[in-house]
Scaffold this motif. Structure first.
Motif, PDB file in Angstrom:
ATOM      1  N   THR A 107       0.719  -1.281   0.067  1.00  0.00           N
ATOM      2  CA  THR A 107      -0.269   0.053   0.023  1.00  0.00           C
ATOM      3  C   THR A 107       0.877   1.248  -0.013  1.00  0.00           C
ATOM      4  OG1 THR A 107      -0.160   0.294   2.359  1.00  0.00           O
ATOM      5  CG2 THR A 107      -1.813  -1.112   1.610  1.00  0.00           C
ATOM      6  N   PHE A 108       0.291   2.387  -0.252  1.00  0.00           N
ATOM      7  CA  PHE A 108       1.042   3.687  -0.274  1.00  0.00           C
ATOM      8  C   PHE A 108       1.421   3.850   1.245  1.00  0.00           C
ATOM      9  CE2 PHE A 108      -1.659   5.591  -3.815  1.00  0.00           C
ATOM     10  CZ  PHE A 108      -1.329   4.914  -4.782  1.00  0.00           C
ATOM     11  N   GLU A 109       0.955   3.342   2.188  1.00  0.00           N
ATOM     12  CA  GLU A 109       1.553   3.691   3.409  1.00  0.00           C
ATOM     13  C   GLU A 109       2.637   2.609   3.733  1.00  0.00           C
ATOM     14  OE1 GLU A 109      -2.362   5.139   3.186  1.00  0.00           O
ATOM     15  OE2 GLU A 109      -2.110   2.933   3.109  1.00  0.00           O
ATOM     16  N   ILE A 116      -0.358  12.841  -0.100  1.00  0.00           N
ATOM     17  CA  ILE A 116      -1.150  13.574  -1.326  1.00  0.00           C
ATOM     18  C   ILE A 116      -0.930  12.776  -2.697  1.00  0.00           C
ATOM     19  CG2 ILE A 116       1.318  14.666  -2.213  1.00  0.00           C
ATOM     20  CD1 ILE A 116      -0.746  17.244  -2.454  1.00  0.00           C
ATOM     21  N   VAL A 117      -0.297  11.631  -2.549  1.00  0.00           N
ATOM     22  CA  VAL A 117      -0.145  10.855  -3.731  1.00  0.00           C
ATOM     23  C   VAL A 117      -1.698  10.010  -3.963  1.00  0.00           C
ATOM     24  CG1 VAL A 117       0.698   8.447  -4.767  1.00  0.00           C
ATOM     25  CG2 VAL A 117       2.292  10.178  -3.708  1.00  0.00           C
ATOM     26  N   LEU A 286       5.996  18.189  -5.617  1.00  0.00           N
ATOM     27  CA  LEU A 286       4.753  18.494  -6.265  1.00  0.00           C
ATOM     28  C   LEU A 286       4.936  19.577  -6.962  1.00  0.00           C
ATOM     29  CD1 LEU A 286       1.862  17.460  -5.774  1.00  0.00           C
ATOM     30  CD2 LEU A 286       1.541  19.220  -3.804  1.00  0.00           C
ATOM     31  N   VAL A 287       4.113  19.853  -8.201  1.00  0.00           N
ATOM     32  CA  VAL A 287       4.479  20.966  -8.930  1.00  0.00           C
ATOM     33  C   VAL A 287       3.470  22.114  -8.551  1.00  0.00           C
ATOM     34  CG1 VAL A 287       4.351  21.913 -11.435  1.00  0.00           C
ATOM     35  CG2 VAL A 287       5.339  19.679 -10.878  1.00  0.00           C
ATOM     36  N   THR A 288       3.609  22.797  -7.418  1.00  0.00           N
ATOM     37  CA  THR A 288       2.908  23.860  -7.035  1.00  0.00           C
ATOM     38  C   THR A 288       2.896  25.250  -8.270  1.00  0.00           C
ATOM     39  OG1 THR A 288       4.734  24.899  -5.694  1.00  0.00           O
ATOM     40  CG2 THR A 288       3.159  23.342  -4.672  1.00  0.00           C
ATOM     41  N   PRO A 289       2.041  26.131  -7.949  1.00  0.00           N
ATOM     42  CA  PRO A 289       2.401  27.394  -8.817  1.00  0.00           C
ATOM     43  C   PRO A 289       3.682  27.911  -8.970  1.00  0.00           C
ATOM     44  CG  PRO A 289       0.316  27.384  -7.784  1.00  0.00           C
ATOM     45  CD  PRO A 289       0.931  26.188  -7.198  1.00  0.00           C
ATOM     46  N   ALA A 290       4.080  27.697  -7.664  1.00  0.00           N
ATOM     47  CA  ALA A 290       5.727  28.229  -7.520  1.00  0.00           C
ATOM     48  C   ALA A 290       6.742  27.521  -8.390  1.00  0.00           C
ATOM     49  CB  ALA A 290       6.255  28.223  -5.954  1.00  0.00           C
ATOM     50  N   VAL A 291       6.620  26.127  -8.200  1.00  0.00           N
ATOM     51  CA  VAL A 291       7.371  25.087  -8.873  1.00  0.00           C
ATOM     52  C   VAL A 291       7.235  25.417 -10.294  1.00  0.00           C
ATOM     53  CG1 VAL A 291       7.984  22.926  -9.407  1.00  0.00           C
ATOM     54  CG2 VAL A 291       7.625  23.573  -6.976  1.00  0.00           C
ATOM     55  N   ALA A 292       5.950  25.495 -10.961  1.00  0.00           N
ATOM     56  CA  ALA A 292       5.699  25.565 -12.234  1.00  0.00           C
ATOM     57  C   ALA A 292       6.341  26.943 -12.650  1.00  0.00           C
ATOM     58  CB  ALA A 292       3.985  25.732 -12.349  1.00  0.00           C
TER      59      ALA A 292
END
Length: 371
Positions: A107-109, A116-117, A286-292
């Motif tokens: 499992t992911f855990e 968030i995945v 994670l591609v946040t607006p800042a990372v984008a």
């Protein structure tokens, strides 16, 4: 070498829970266990032995591929267990490496993926990259994500693999698995054709050339969730590797496309635990607006600090996770230094915390610092 012996070799590999079986001329069959190579107590293999072993387990195309291209990859089932097999030539002789594919999906855990995945796999479109060196568990992580979608969501999943490693059955989702060289000629061709097959999710086993990378980005732009793997370390270098694959006049456009389509990059390293078994260390972006913005503006050198700022989204740097694993006694100092992206800084941190890195490694770090 008779058939009985290949049977026994594979059975021993499974029984010993070895990750790989190495068969090469001049050495006895050797298992990789918890990262170490352990030679079996049998005779050293001769050229005729490795040829016979190859013939016992390989599909018809293998011999032609080995002659023409110097190597061939395929997968076999041995009872309940699957092996990924690499056959190749060395010094004119045949050698084989057989990797045992663990079939229990976690499992992911259990894998330790950020929470968030679970949300990301539900998204209708975008590109999710899992990266790391060979043998870092990328396939297992991706298979766990596919398994989660298969069991929980109504999707049409198409996987494109070379070779197929995990065999899935349909569940709430429909899953079609295509093997390159058997069901379809190439990764890029498979992605192009997949777009006409009403997919929701496309898994690209390896984004190894420009055409495949281009097809995967286009598919993620047109309303599909695309998973892909690359042999890169870290989020920043993954983005650079994709952009550098394109001719310079296209790079700005690709940066703009990536900033919109890329959802996340998960980089992983697999390491032996001090108490036995293996553990994965992750870097997650994670591609946040800042990372984008950083991707669009060609400022990938600032991605590491964006990951540190983004801890609340579950982001973290590989070396921070490795340090956590070392500090909590899961892995040893040498392993922490070997697998970290900044070995010098890791060695120094361990040294300052009263830990001991192998003398030679620490001496080298101190010598480098003195220069």
């Amino acid at each position: 070498m008779s058939t009985i012996q290949i049977d026994r070799l594979l059975d021993t590999t499974i029984k010993q829970k070895a990750s790989d079986l190495h068969l090469t001329v001049g050495k006895a069959p050797t298992l990789r266990m918890k990262g170490r190579l352990i030679e079996l107590k049998t005779k050293a293999l001769e050229p005729a032995d490795t040829v016979a072993l190859m013939k016992q387990i390989s599909p018809e195309r293998t011999e032609v591929e080995v002659q023409e291209e110097g190597g061939s990859d395929f997968a076999i089932s041995w009872g309940e267990t699957r092996f990924r097999v690499a056959v190749f030539k060395q010094k004119g002789n045949i050698a084989l490496v057989m990797r045992r594919i663990p079939q229990d999906l976690l499992t992911f855990e259990q894998i330790g993926l950020p929470k968030i995945v679970t949300e990301l796999v539900r998204r209708p479109r975008g590109l999710f990259l899992v990266t790391g060196p060979t043998g870092s568990g990328k396939t297992t992580t991706l298979a766990s994500m596919v398994n989660f979608i298969r069991q929980n969501l109504e999707r049409h999943i198409i996987t494109i693999e070379d070779p197929i490693e995990y065999h899935f059955t349909h569940d709430r989702s429909i899953i079609n698995q295509r093997e390159v060289h058997i069901d379809v000629p190439s990764f890029s061709e498979a992605i192009r054709r997949a777009l006409r097959q009403d997919p929701d999710v496309i898994l690209v086993g390896e984004m190894r050339d420009l055409e495949t990378i281009e097809s995967a980005i286009s598919a993620s732009e047109t309303g599909h969730l695309v998973y892909g793997t690359l042999h890169t370390n870290g989020a920043g270098s993954t983005i650079n590797r994709i952009i550098d694959a394109f001719p310079s006049h296209q790079q700005e456009q690709i940066r703009a496309q990536l900033s919109v389509t890329l959802m996340a990059v998960l980089s992983q390293q697999l390491m032996p635990r001090l108490d036995g078994g293996m553990v994965a260390a992750y870097e997650f972006m994670l591609v946040t607006p800042a990372v984008a913005n950083l991707i669009r503006e060609n400022k990938t050198f600032r991605i590491d600090s964006a990951i540190q700022i983004g801890r609340k989204f579950g982001m973290r740097l590989l070396d921070d996770h490795i340090w956590e694993l070392y500090e909590t006694g899961v892995i040893g100092a040498e392993e922490a230094v070997d697998k970290s992206r900044n070995a010098e800084a890791m060695a120094e941190k361990i040294h300052e915390s009263g830990g001991k890195v192998g003398r030679t490694e620490w001496d080298e770090v101190e010598d480098a610092a003195a220069e």
